[in-house]
Every structure is written in structure tokens, then in C-alpha cells.
Motif scaffolding. Structure first.
Motif, PDB file in Angstrom:
ATOM      1  N   PHE A 113     -78.254  39.101 -43.151  1.00 56.93           N
ATOM      2  CA  PHE A 113     -78.297  37.722 -42.691  1.00 56.93           C
ATOM      3  C   PHE A 113     -78.339  36.831 -43.919  1.00 56.93           C
ATOM      4  N   ALA A 114     -77.404  35.896 -44.013  1.00 57.71           N
ATOM      5  CA  ALA A 114     -77.378  34.972 -45.145  1.00 57.71           C
ATOM      6  C   ALA A 114     -77.574  33.551 -44.621  1.00 57.71           C
ATOM      7  N   PHE A 115     -78.494  32.814 -45.253  1.00 55.56           N
ATOM      8  CA  PHE A 115     -78.748  31.416 -44.918  1.00 55.56           C
ATOM      9  C   PHE A 115     -78.593  30.602 -46.188  1.00 55.56           C
ATOM     10  N   VAL A 116     -77.725  29.590 -46.162  1.00 55.31           N
ATOM     11  CA  VAL A 116     -77.520  28.720 -47.314  1.00 55.31           C
ATOM     12  C   VAL A 116     -77.816  27.294 -46.866  1.00 55.31           C
ATOM     13  N   GLU A 117     -78.812  26.667 -47.528  1.00 54.01           N
ATOM     14  CA  GLU A 117     -79.195  25.309 -47.134  1.00 54.01           C
ATOM     15  C   GLU A 117     -78.116  24.312 -47.522  1.00 54.01           C
ATOM     16  N   SER A 118     -77.863  23.376 -46.599  1.00 51.88           N
ATOM     17  CA  SER A 118     -76.855  22.352 -46.833  1.00 51.88           C
ATOM     18  C   SER A 118     -77.264  21.092 -46.066  1.00 51.88           C
ATOM     19  N   ASP A 119     -77.747  20.076 -46.763  1.00 53.68           N
ATOM     20  CA  ASP A 119     -78.135  18.795 -46.147  1.00 53.68           C
ATOM     21  C   ASP A 119     -79.149  18.957 -45.018  1.00 53.68           C
ATOM     22  N   GLY A 120     -80.191  19.744 -45.223  1.00 53.09           N
ATOM     23  CA  GLY A 120     -81.237  19.910 -44.231  1.00 53.09           C
ATOM     24  C   GLY A 120     -80.916  20.902 -43.134  1.00 53.09           C
ATOM     25  N   ALA A 121     -79.696  21.407 -43.126  1.00 59.26           N
ATOM     26  CA  ALA A 121     -79.288  22.429 -42.162  1.00 59.26           C
ATOM     27  C   ALA A 121     -79.010  23.708 -42.948  1.00 59.26           C
ATOM     28  N   PHE A 122     -78.642  24.744 -42.231  1.00 57.16           N
ATOM     29  CA  PHE A 122     -78.368  26.015 -42.888  1.00 57.16           C
ATOM     30  C   PHE A 122     -77.060  26.584 -42.370  1.00 57.16           C
ATOM     31  N   ASP A 123     -76.147  26.897 -43.274  1.00 57.20           N
ATOM     32  CA  ASP A 123     -74.973  27.681 -42.900  1.00 57.20           C
ATOM     33  C   ASP A 123     -75.450  29.124 -42.870  1.00 57.20           C
ATOM     34  N   PHE A 124     -75.037  29.865 -41.849  1.00 51.58           N
ATOM     35  CA  PHE A 124     -75.476  31.253 -41.759  1.00 51.58           C
ATOM     36  C   PHE A 124     -74.290  32.171 -41.530  1.00 51.58           C
ATOM     37  N   SER A 125     -74.514  33.438 -41.879  1.00 54.65           N
ATOM     38  CA  SER A 125     -73.546  34.478 -41.551  1.00 54.65           C
ATOM     39  C   SER A 125     -74.308  35.773 -41.310  1.00 54.65           C
ATOM     40  N   VAL A 126     -73.719  36.612 -40.486  1.00 51.90           N
ATOM     41  CA  VAL A 126     -74.256  37.949 -40.237  1.00 51.90           C
ATOM     42  C   VAL A 126     -73.134  38.924 -40.554  1.00 51.90           C
ATOM     43  N   SER A 127     -73.443  39.881 -41.409  1.00 56.80           N
ATOM     44  CA  SER A 127     -72.439  40.881 -41.786  1.00 56.80           C
ATOM     45  C   SER A 127     -73.063  42.261 -41.689  1.00 56.80           C
ATOM     46  N   SER A 128     -72.209  43.264 -41.739  1.00 57.24           N
ATOM     47  CA  SER A 128     -72.705  44.643 -41.729  1.00 57.24           C
ATOM     48  C   SER A 128     -71.863  45.476 -42.685  1.00 57.24           C
ATOM     49  N   GLY A 129     -72.456  46.572 -43.105  1.00 59.23           N
ATOM     50  CA  GLY A 129     -71.761  47.484 -43.986  1.00 59.23           C
ATOM     51  C   GLY A 129     -72.700  48.579 -44.446  1.00 59.23           C
TER      52      GLY A 129
END
Length: 168
Positions: A67-83
Motif C-alpha cells: 500500500f502506497a500513500f503519497v500526500e498531495s495538498d492535504g489528500a493522499f494518492d494511493f495505490s495497491v500493488s502485489s508481487g
């Protein structure tokens, strides 16, 4: 990784019997992982894109979820990956989107009765047998997925009443 016998996989299978993570499962995991990171407020998910299914092709599957969370203007862009564990460059992204803390977004009150009034073009009560038959052409679903009780259709919108059976 979740085992094949976890209900998310066990009750959501392709017609060729491959356990597949449902999109709502990803969203629940995103919300839960934010809580584990210490973010207590509710969040609004937006701009969510489901890019690739996560399928368990063997009972011994050992892929890790990232799970990746990157803060951007008070919100968070997220992604879920597997491997494979230890090989982050080979991970496949399954879902990505934006999560905004409810404190910083406009949480509107939704008038369900107004929506129901607008959705007067059709009303369909659902019975377990009919619901299962309608889904059978694409996926095999377990009993937790039989939760639509009725649906009201309108122009460009619909309203559904969902109810999880008591046993769950």
C-alpha cells in the motif's frame, strides 16, 4: 497475502474457479491500512481506478500486498500493488485513487427520499435466486454477495437498498 480460503477470495471466483479479490475488498483494505497508519478520521475515496485483478492461482501463493500513500495538498494518492516478496520492481498495480480526510472535504448530507423520488422509472425487488442467476454469467459469488434487496432506477442514477444477512 490473504489465503484462498479467506471469504473475499473464497466467495468471489471467476467462472474457471480462480479466486479473485473484489474491488470493494481493495477499498476496504485501503481504508483499514490508513487506520493502521494512525489516521483516525473518515476518508472520501475518489478517482479510483481498478487496473488489474488480483487472483490467487495457487493455495501457496506468497505475493505480498503493498500500500502506497503519497500526500498531495492535504489528500493522499494511493495505490495497491502485489508481487513476490522482496521484488518491489516486479509488483503489479491493481488499484489507485485519491483519499481525502473528511475533515478537509465537503461531506454533504444525502437526501435518500429525494433520490428515491427521482428514481421512479423502475423498482425491482431482488430475491436471492434471481440475484445469483443474474451474476452467474460472469463470476461465482458466495452468500455474502447476496445483499441487494431492492433497486430504484432513474435517469442517470439509481438507488439500491443493501442488507447483509444476519449470519455475517
Amino acid at each position: 497475502a490473504l489465503p484462498q480460503d479467506h471469504w473475499l477470495f473464497a466467495e468471489h471466483r471467476t467462472m474457471s474457479d480462480v479466486p479473485t479479490m473484489p474491488g470493494t475488498g481493495f477499498l476496504d483494505l485501503v481504508i483499514s491500512s490508513r487506520r493502521l497508519l494512525g489516521f483516525k478520521e473518515g476518508i472520501e475515496l475518489s478517482d479510483v481506478f481498478f487496473l488489474r485483478p488480483l487472483q490467487q492461482r495457487s493455495a501457496e501463493a506468497s505475493d505480498e500486498l503493498t500500500f502506497a500513500f503519497v500526500e498531495s495538498d492535504g489528500a493522499f494518492d494511493f495505490s495497491v500493488s502485489s508481487g513476490a516478496t522482496g521484488r518491489p520492481n516486479e509488483h503489479v498495480v491493481h488499484v489507485e485513487g485519491n483519499a481525502t480526510p473528511l475533515e478537509t472535504c465537503d461531506a454533504a448530507t444525502i437526501d435518500l427520499e429525494a433520490i428515491r423520488t427521482r428514481c421512479s422509472q423502475g423498482h425491482r425487488p431482488y430475491l436471492a435466486e434471481g440475484y445469483a442467476a443474474a451474476q452467474a454469467s460472469a463470476m461465482r459469488f458466495g452468500p455474502r454477495w447476496n445483499l441487494i434487496r431492492e433497486q430504484f432506477d432513474g435517469e442517470g442514477e439509481a438507488l439500491a437498498r443493501l442488507e447483509l444477512d444476519q449470519e455475517f
